[in-house]
Design an enzyme around this catalytic site. Structure first.
Site, PDB file in Angstrom:
ATOM      1  N   LYS A 113       0.831  -1.216   0.000  1.00  0.00           N
ATOM      2  CA  LYS A 113       0.000   0.000   0.000  1.00  0.00           C
ATOM      3  C   LYS A 113       0.860   1.260   0.000  1.00  0.00           C
ATOM      4  CE  LYS A 113      -4.328  -1.844   1.678  1.00  0.00           C
ATOM      5  NZ  LYS A 113      -5.473  -1.759   2.578  1.00  0.00           N
ATOM      6  N   LYS A 199      -5.295 -10.451  -5.842  1.00  0.00           N
ATOM      7  CA  LYS A 199      -6.536 -10.647  -5.068  1.00  0.00           C
ATOM      8  C   LYS A 199      -7.593  -9.608  -5.423  1.00  0.00           C
ATOM      9  CE  LYS A 199      -6.134  -8.004  -0.850  1.00  0.00           C
ATOM     10  NZ  LYS A 199      -6.731  -7.737   0.385  1.00  0.00           N
ATOM     11  N   LYS A 202     -10.860  -3.835  -2.894  1.00  0.00           N
ATOM     12  CA  LYS A 202     -11.667  -2.607  -3.007  1.00  0.00           C
ATOM     13  C   LYS A 202     -10.892  -1.498  -3.705  1.00  0.00           C
ATOM     14  CE  LYS A 202     -13.547  -3.151   1.621  1.00  0.00           C
ATOM     15  NZ  LYS A 202     -12.916  -2.819   2.893  1.00  0.00           N
TER      16      LYS A 202
HETATM   17  N1  AQP Z   1      -9.855 -11.063  -2.088  1.00  0.00           N
HETATM   18  C1  AQP Z   1     -10.135 -11.490  -0.873  1.00  0.00           C
HETATM   19  N2  AQP Z   1     -10.350 -12.792  -0.651  1.00  0.00           N
HETATM   20  C2  AQP Z   1     -10.658 -13.254   0.596  1.00  0.00           C
HETATM   21  N3  AQP Z   1     -10.788 -12.450   1.671  1.00  0.00           N
HETATM   22  C3  AQP Z   1     -10.592 -11.129   1.500  1.00  0.00           C
HETATM   23  N4  AQP Z   1     -10.654 -10.068   2.331  1.00  0.00           N
HETATM   24  C4  AQP Z   1     -10.389  -8.933   1.654  1.00  0.00           C
HETATM   25  N5  AQP Z   1     -10.147  -9.219   0.363  1.00  0.00           N
HETATM   26  C5  AQP Z   1     -10.266 -10.580   0.230  1.00  0.00           C
HETATM   27  C6  AQP Z   1     -10.994 -10.180   3.750  1.00  0.00           C
HETATM   28  O1  AQP Z   1     -12.050  -9.277   4.007  1.00  0.00           O
HETATM   29  C7  AQP Z   1     -11.961  -8.837   5.359  1.00  0.00           C
HETATM   30  C8  AQP Z   1     -12.161  -7.358   5.406  1.00  0.00           C
HETATM   31  O2  AQP Z   1     -11.028  -6.713   4.984  1.00  0.00           O
HETATM   32  P1  AQP Z   1     -10.843  -5.156   5.058  1.00  0.00           P
HETATM   33  O3  AQP Z   1     -12.032  -4.397   5.328  1.00  0.00           O
HETATM   34  O4  AQP Z   1      -9.633  -4.882   5.866  1.00  0.00           O
HETATM   35  O5  AQP Z   1     -10.650  -4.941   3.606  1.00  0.00           O
HETATM   36  P2  AQP Z   1      -9.414  -4.852   2.854  1.00  0.00           P
HETATM   37  O6  AQP Z   1      -8.395  -5.895   3.190  1.00  0.00           O
HETATM   38  O7  AQP Z   1      -9.030  -3.434   2.899  1.00  0.00           O
HETATM   39  O8  AQP Z   1     -10.159  -5.239   1.565  1.00  0.00           O
HETATM   40  P3  AQP Z   1      -9.548  -5.106   0.286  1.00  0.00           P
HETATM   41  O9  AQP Z   1     -10.575  -5.240  -0.730  1.00  0.00           O
HETATM   42  O10 AQP Z   1      -8.392  -6.008   0.200  1.00  0.00           O
HETATM   43  O11 AQP Z   1      -9.109  -3.596   0.343  1.00  0.00           O
HETATM   44  P4  AQP Z   1      -7.795  -2.984  -0.115  1.00  0.00           P
HETATM   45  O12 AQP Z   1      -7.959  -2.834  -1.575  1.00  0.00           O
HETATM   46  O13 AQP Z   1      -7.763  -1.700   0.630  1.00  0.00           O
HETATM   47  O14 AQP Z   1      -6.683  -3.925   0.261  1.00  0.00           O
HETATM   48  C9  AQP Z   1     -10.624  -9.302   5.898  1.00  0.00           C
HETATM   49  O15 AQP Z   1     -10.838 -10.428   6.721  1.00  0.00           O
HETATM   50  C10 AQP Z   1      -9.875  -9.706   4.662  1.00  0.00           C
HETATM   51  O16 AQP Z   1      -8.981 -10.769   4.932  1.00  0.00           O
END
Ligand code: AQP
Length: 338
Positions: A113, A199, A202
């Site tokens: 990030k 993966k 968001k």
């Molecule tokens: N691709 C994924 N597959 C399985 N599990 C996932 N999680 C996130 N992406 C995947 C799980 O969702 C939960 C919430 O995570 P978060 O709110 O911390 O979201 P995040 O990690 O910010 O989600 P993103 O989409 O991965 O956002 P960015 O793009 O910001 O990195 C967690 O339990 C996570 O493991």
């Protein structure tokens, strides 16, 4: 016998996608009756990258409504907003002061990030895992159900707890409980629709890379129609040269509720022209009841704010006890009782 405790959360940043649902929330729903659960909307984490103040409050409500719409049951679970429980920030400070800097600079998610943020990367992004450790340790959580991407942060949480216990605990008296990750094999890593090797996320600028839980039927159909595939006929799991194929079959398996073995047989001779409409229909049908429930809950705003109000009260009662225990062990003067 007291039930073991579970804690987990999702950030109110953007739309929840199938990765968040299949990797996290769906598992919370499946295990909830066996545990005493705390599910928070981690809004303090949401500002570790640039955020929009105009939408943060509404996004926070949306995530809480989605927890309920996905099936979180208030008889087993407490739903609350992280920033409503002040102990999260206070314990973070105490943990910051005993966490070596290199533990944080080694975190993979920080490195990934930080590259995206360039020179604007904030201290909060580096400190994100310590806040996450505070979230978990405050509730003496036994298990933390998350996707694979959070495994390293869970290991860090355990390391921080061990360090606090070692520095300030007595021989037979641990201050903080060591939590265990709960990572299901299926759905632990849902991949992008446009690149089966990264993966679903968001923050991916390509909207077509993810299916959001609240996407309508047309949008879902369009995204699946355009998603990346390969020119090989016959669909199979676990071929390292066909990551998209494995990902789409896994999505179909999880959303249809069929077994992997049954899907392997069903799709063995299929081409993409036959499979994509099947996946589209299955996804739309799986998300429809969640979407309906979500809209009902969002229309009943006072019910939702009531759930979050009593959730915060219950969460604070638990969290404050842990915070006092840590402060006591670290030697702080308790406030005078008037
Ligand atoms: N691709 C994924 N597959 C399985 N599990 C996932 N999680 C996130 N992406 C995947 C799980 O969702 C939960 C919430 O995570 P978060 O709110 O911390 O979201 P995040 O990690 O910010 O989600 P993103 O989409 O991965 O956002 P960015 O793009 O910001 O990195 C967690 O339990 C996570 O493991």
């Amino acid at each position: 016998m007291n039930k073991k405790r579970v804690l987990s959360g999702v950030q109110p940043t953007g739309n929840l996608h199938l990765g968040n649902y299949l990797g996290a929330i769906r598992n919370w729903v499946e295990i909830q009756s066996e545990y005493d659960n705390y599910f928070c909307v981690v809004d303090l984490h949401a500002i570790t990258v640039p955020h929009n103040p105009a939408t943060l409050a509404q996004d926070t409500l949306k995530i809480a409504a989605l927890y309920l719409a996905c099936g979180i049951n208030l008889n087993n679970s407490t739903i609350f907003v992280q920033s409503h429980v002040k102990a999260h920030t206070e314990l973070t400070w105490l943990l910051n002061c005993i966490t070596p800097l290199n533990w944080l600079t080694d975190m993979i998610q920080f490195k990934e990030k930080a590259v995206k943020q360039g020179e604007n990367v904030g201290v909060g992004l580096l400190d994100y895992p310590v806040l996450m450790a505070a979230d978990i340790l405050l509730y003496d959580a036994d298990k933390v159900p998350v996707g694979e991407d959070q495994k390293q942060h869970l290991e860090l949480t355990r390391d921080i707890a061990v360090r606090i216990n070692h520095l300030f605990g007595k021989k037979d008296q641990k201050i903080l409980k060591l939590p265990e990750p709960m990572i299901r094999k299926e759905g632990a890593r849902v991949m992008s629709l446009t690149d089966g090797r990264s993966k679903m996320s968001k923050s991916d600028p390509a909207e077509g890379s993810r299916i959001n839980i609240l996407d309508n039927a047309d949008t879902i159909a369009q995204k699946i129609k355009r998603c990346k595939t390969d020119p090989i006929k016959g669909l199979t799991f676990d071929d390292p040269d066909r990551p998209e194929c494995n990902n789409l079959l896994t999505l179909y398996t999880l959303l249809s509720g069929k077994t992997k073995e049954a899907v392997a047989v069903e799709c063995l001779d299929m081409g993409w022209g036959q499979f994509k409409p099947l996946l589209t229909e299955t996804t739309i049908e799986a998300l429809k009841p969640i979407q309906q429930k979500y809209h009902e809950i969002m229309d009943e705003r006072s019910y939702l704010t009531g759930v979050l109000g009593s959730g915060a009260e219950k969460a604070a009662a638990t969290a404050d006890k842990t915070l006092e225990r840590v402060k006591g062990a670290m030697g702080y003067l308790p406030p005078a009782i008037l």
